[in-house]
Design a protein around this motif. Structure first.
Motif, PDB file in Angstrom:
ATOM      1  N   GLY A  49     -28.877  60.805  11.704  1.00  0.00           N
ATOM      2  CA  GLY A  49     -28.516  59.568  11.023  1.00  0.00           C
ATOM      3  C   GLY A  49     -27.763  59.777   9.731  1.00  0.00           C
ATOM      4  O   GLY A  49     -27.509  58.813   8.997  1.00  0.00           O
ATOM      5  N   VAL A  50     -27.405  61.032   9.416  1.00  0.00           N
ATOM      6  CA  VAL A  50     -26.668  61.350   8.186  1.00  0.00           C
ATOM      7  C   VAL A  50     -25.612  62.403   8.519  1.00  0.00           C
ATOM      8  O   VAL A  50     -25.625  63.003   9.598  1.00  0.00           O
ATOM      9  CB  VAL A  50     -27.600  61.880   7.075  1.00  0.00           C
ATOM     10  CG1 VAL A  50     -28.545  60.788   6.586  1.00  0.00           C
ATOM     11  CG2 VAL A  50     -28.403  63.086   7.560  1.00  0.00           C
ATOM     12  N   THR A  51     -24.705  62.639   7.584  1.00  0.00           N
ATOM     13  CA  THR A  51     -23.632  63.604   7.783  1.00  0.00           C
ATOM     14  C   THR A  51     -24.158  65.032   7.670  1.00  0.00           C
ATOM     15  O   THR A  51     -25.250  65.267   7.130  1.00  0.00           O
ATOM     16  CB  THR A  51     -22.530  63.402   6.740  1.00  0.00           C
ATOM     17  OG1 THR A  51     -23.075  63.692   5.441  1.00  0.00           O
ATOM     18  CG2 THR A  51     -21.999  61.975   6.776  1.00  0.00           C
ATOM     19  N   PRO A  52     -23.400  66.018   8.152  1.00  0.00           N
ATOM     20  CA  PRO A  52     -23.831  67.413   8.019  1.00  0.00           C
ATOM     21  C   PRO A  52     -24.102  67.836   6.577  1.00  0.00           C
ATOM     22  O   PRO A  52     -25.056  68.582   6.318  1.00  0.00           O
ATOM     23  CB  PRO A  52     -22.642  68.196   8.612  1.00  0.00           C
ATOM     24  CG  PRO A  52     -22.079  67.268   9.638  1.00  0.00           C
ATOM     25  CD  PRO A  52     -22.207  65.900   9.022  1.00  0.00           C
ATOM     26  N   SER A  53     -23.306  67.374   5.625  1.00  0.00           N
ATOM     27  CA  SER A  53     -23.532  67.771   4.231  1.00  0.00           C
ATOM     28  C   SER A  53     -24.833  67.202   3.689  1.00  0.00           C
ATOM     29  O   SER A  53     -25.510  67.835   2.867  1.00  0.00           O
ATOM     30  CB  SER A  53     -22.357  67.334   3.352  1.00  0.00           C
ATOM     31  OG  SER A  53     -22.212  65.915   3.375  1.00  0.00           O
ATOM     32  N   VAL A  54     -25.213  66.003   4.143  1.00  0.00           N
ATOM     33  CA  VAL A  54     -26.460  65.393   3.687  1.00  0.00           C
ATOM     34  C   VAL A  54     -27.663  66.044   4.364  1.00  0.00           C
ATOM     35  O   VAL A  54     -28.674  66.349   3.713  1.00  0.00           O
ATOM     36  CB  VAL A  54     -26.454  63.877   3.948  1.00  0.00           C
ATOM     37  CG1 VAL A  54     -27.817  63.268   3.640  1.00  0.00           C
ATOM     38  CG2 VAL A  54     -25.388  63.199   3.094  1.00  0.00           C
ATOM     39  N   VAL A  55     -27.576  66.272   5.666  1.00  0.00           N
ATOM     40  CA  VAL A  55     -28.715  66.841   6.375  1.00  0.00           C
ATOM     41  C   VAL A  55     -29.029  68.248   5.873  1.00  0.00           C
ATOM     42  O   VAL A  55     -30.187  68.689   5.903  1.00  0.00           O
ATOM     43  CB  VAL A  55     -28.466  66.848   7.904  1.00  0.00           C
ATOM     44  CG1 VAL A  55     -27.596  68.008   8.340  1.00  0.00           C
ATOM     45  CG2 VAL A  55     -29.788  66.891   8.664  1.00  0.00           C
ATOM     46  N   ALA A  56     -28.020  68.954   5.366  1.00  0.00           N
ATOM     47  CA  ALA A  56     -28.248  70.306   4.863  1.00  0.00           C
ATOM     48  C   ALA A  56     -29.126  70.332   3.617  1.00  0.00           C
ATOM     49  O   ALA A  56     -29.646  71.384   3.242  1.00  0.00           O
ATOM     50  CB  ALA A  56     -26.913  70.991   4.560  1.00  0.00           C
ATOM     51  N   ARG A  57     -29.320  69.172   2.982  1.00  0.00           N
ATOM     52  CA  ARG A  57     -30.166  69.099   1.787  1.00  0.00           C
ATOM     53  C   ARG A  57     -31.549  68.541   2.070  1.00  0.00           C
ATOM     54  O   ARG A  57     -32.317  68.277   1.139  1.00  0.00           O
ATOM     55  CB  ARG A  57     -29.468  68.250   0.720  1.00  0.00           C
ATOM     56  CG  ARG A  57     -28.140  68.820   0.240  1.00  0.00           C
ATOM     57  CD  ARG A  57     -27.655  68.120  -1.020  1.00  0.00           C
ATOM     58  NE  ARG A  57     -27.372  66.710  -0.789  1.00  0.00           N
ATOM     59  CZ  ARG A  57     -26.196  66.227  -0.400  1.00  0.00           C
ATOM     60  NH1 ARG A  57     -25.191  67.063  -0.185  1.00  0.00           N
ATOM     61  NH2 ARG A  57     -26.017  64.926  -0.237  1.00  0.00           N
ATOM     62  N   GLU A  58     -31.874  68.331   3.340  1.00  0.00           N
ATOM     63  CA  GLU A  58     -33.188  67.775   3.673  1.00  0.00           C
ATOM     64  C   GLU A  58     -34.297  68.779   3.332  1.00  0.00           C
ATOM     65  O   GLU A  58     -34.264  69.924   3.795  1.00  0.00           O
ATOM     66  CB  GLU A  58     -33.255  67.421   5.154  1.00  0.00           C
ATOM     67  CG  GLU A  58     -32.379  66.238   5.532  1.00  0.00           C
ATOM     68  CD  GLU A  58     -32.835  64.944   4.878  1.00  0.00           C
ATOM     69  OE1 GLU A  58     -34.044  64.653   4.884  1.00  0.00           O
ATOM     70  OE2 GLU A  58     -31.976  64.224   4.345  1.00  0.00           O
ATOM     71  N   PRO A  59     -35.307  68.381   2.541  1.00  0.00           N
ATOM     72  CA  PRO A  59     -36.337  69.322   2.100  1.00  0.00           C
ATOM     73  C   PRO A  59     -37.090  69.998   3.233  1.00  0.00           C
ATOM     74  O   PRO A  59     -37.335  71.200   3.193  1.00  0.00           O
ATOM     75  CB  PRO A  59     -37.267  68.453   1.244  1.00  0.00           C
ATOM     76  CG  PRO A  59     -36.395  67.353   0.757  1.00  0.00           C
ATOM     77  CD  PRO A  59     -35.446  67.076   1.877  1.00  0.00           C
ATOM     78  N   TRP A  60     -37.475  69.248   4.253  1.00  0.00           N
ATOM     79  CA  TRP A  60     -38.272  69.874   5.313  1.00  0.00           C
ATOM     80  C   TRP A  60     -37.491  70.915   6.090  1.00  0.00           C
ATOM     81  O   TRP A  60     -38.050  71.899   6.551  1.00  0.00           O
ATOM     82  CB  TRP A  60     -38.830  68.807   6.245  1.00  0.00           C
ATOM     83  CG  TRP A  60     -40.041  68.153   5.650  1.00  0.00           C
ATOM     84  CD1 TRP A  60     -40.726  68.564   4.537  1.00  0.00           C
ATOM     85  CD2 TRP A  60     -40.716  66.988   6.112  1.00  0.00           C
ATOM     86  NE1 TRP A  60     -41.781  67.706   4.272  1.00  0.00           N
ATOM     87  CE2 TRP A  60     -41.795  66.734   5.236  1.00  0.00           C
ATOM     88  CE3 TRP A  60     -40.504  66.125   7.181  1.00  0.00           C
ATOM     89  CZ2 TRP A  60     -42.666  65.669   5.393  1.00  0.00           C
ATOM     90  CZ3 TRP A  60     -41.375  65.065   7.337  1.00  0.00           C
ATOM     91  CH2 TRP A  60     -42.432  64.843   6.459  1.00  0.00           C
ATOM     92  N   LEU A  61     -36.183  70.708   6.253  1.00  0.00           N
ATOM     93  CA  LEU A  61     -35.379  71.734   6.903  1.00  0.00           C
ATOM     94  C   LEU A  61     -35.336  72.996   6.047  1.00  0.00           C
ATOM     95  O   LEU A  61     -35.351  74.106   6.558  1.00  0.00           O
ATOM     96  CB  LEU A  61     -33.954  71.223   7.139  1.00  0.00           C
ATOM     97  CG  LEU A  61     -33.743  70.267   8.308  1.00  0.00           C
ATOM     98  CD1 LEU A  61     -32.304  69.784   8.316  1.00  0.00           C
ATOM     99  CD2 LEU A  61     -34.073  70.949   9.619  1.00  0.00           C
ATOM    100  N   ALA A  62     -35.273  72.811   4.731  1.00  0.00           N
ATOM    101  CA  ALA A  62     -35.151  73.945   3.835  1.00  0.00           C
ATOM    102  C   ALA A  62     -36.386  74.847   3.846  1.00  0.00           C
ATOM    103  O   ALA A  62     -36.289  76.031   3.539  1.00  0.00           O
ATOM    104  CB  ALA A  62     -34.870  73.465   2.409  1.00  0.00           C
TER     105      ALA A  62
END
Length: 280
Positions: free
Chosen positions: A256-269
């Protein structure tokens, strides 16, 4: 680098077991909220069945785009959060999260991944056993004790009988092993089934049709490369996407967000910290 990504997510205290689970297809991690969940966290789809057992002073609230809410411990099928539709909110959250391969879900939960429509209360799946494990987790003195208690419960619930067709299991492992870069059209002939039969049996036992499963596995690999700092052009070229637009379209569809936004998702990190085994 992954370390810089983890610093963005350091509001979560994350603990993983000292070693891999004795059960194939099981991964566990412990989470303690340091303030992140009060503002709300987007759930990024993942190719596993998820259990979250809460035992802290606060209860997480999981809400979807339709306004449905589940408070406390939950279970969800693979791909939960498609389109950025699921969020978690709460304060003082402590929970133990389990990721299950769809291949063992029915033996552990007693229901197929296909029966987990959206996010369901764990009490509806495990009954009184859900309340008992929450109580025991709250009384445990360490995370290692909590991991041991949970693994013992999962072992007791695992049956000896395989509840997934060998052909379906082979197709799932083929999809995961290829990181989603596989000709789904050829899977049926490789297992000696018709396409219709494979679609029906795979969907009923894994919870997703084969093509969607491959897309989800490919997406999962791509977003973890993005959060590690790799560029979209490289991720698209090496991840089975026709071009950057194709990658952008899939990320938007799943997250639901762009690649640049999803790359900052805390749980992914924090995934490499929480799930060092990446078991599926």
């Amino acid at each position: 680098m992954r370390s810089s990504a983890y610093e963005r997510a350091s509001v979560w205290d994350v603990v993983s077991p000292a070693g891999p689970s004795r059960l194939a297809g099981v991964g566990m991690a412990g989470f303690r909220d340091g303030g992140a969940a009060s503002a709300g966290q987007r759930v990024i789809p993942h190719p596993s069945v998820m259990l979250a057992v809460d035992f802290g002073s606060g209860s997480p609230v999981v809400a979807d785009a339709a306004g449905r809410r589940q408070r406390g411990s939950v279970a969800a099928g693979p791909g939960m959060g498609f389109g950025g539709s699921v969020w978690v909110r709460g304060e003082n959250i402590e929970c133990l999260q389990v990721r299950l391969s769809p291949l063992i879900t029915r033996t552990v939960l007693g229901v197929s991944p296909a029966d987990l429509d959206g996010v369901v209360a764990l009490d509806d799946v495990w009954g009184r056993e859900a309340a008992r494990i929450r109580e025991r987790l709250s009384e445990a003195s360490s995370w290692e004790e909590r991991f041991a208690l949970t693994e013992a419960l999962l072992e007791r619930r695992c049956g000896a009988q395989a509840l997934v067709d060998p052909e379906v299991a082979w197709a799932w492992r083929r999809i995961v092993g290829s990181r989603g870069i596989v000709r789904v059209e050829g899977l049926a002939s490789e297992v000696g089934w018709s396409r219709k039969r494979l679609w029906f049996r795979f969907r009923s036992q894994v919870g997703l049709p084969p093509k969607r499963a491959a897309q989800l596995v490919r997406f999962d690999r791509a977003v973890h490369r993005l959060v590690a700092g790799e560029g979209t052009a490289q991720v698209a070229a090496e991840g089975g996407y026709a071009d950057q637009f194709h990658l952008h379209r899939d990320v938007m569809a799943f997250a639901g967000v762009t690649p640049s936004v999803v790359a900052r998702e805390p749980w992914l990190a924090v995934d490499d910290v929480a799930w060092p085994d990446h078991t599926r």
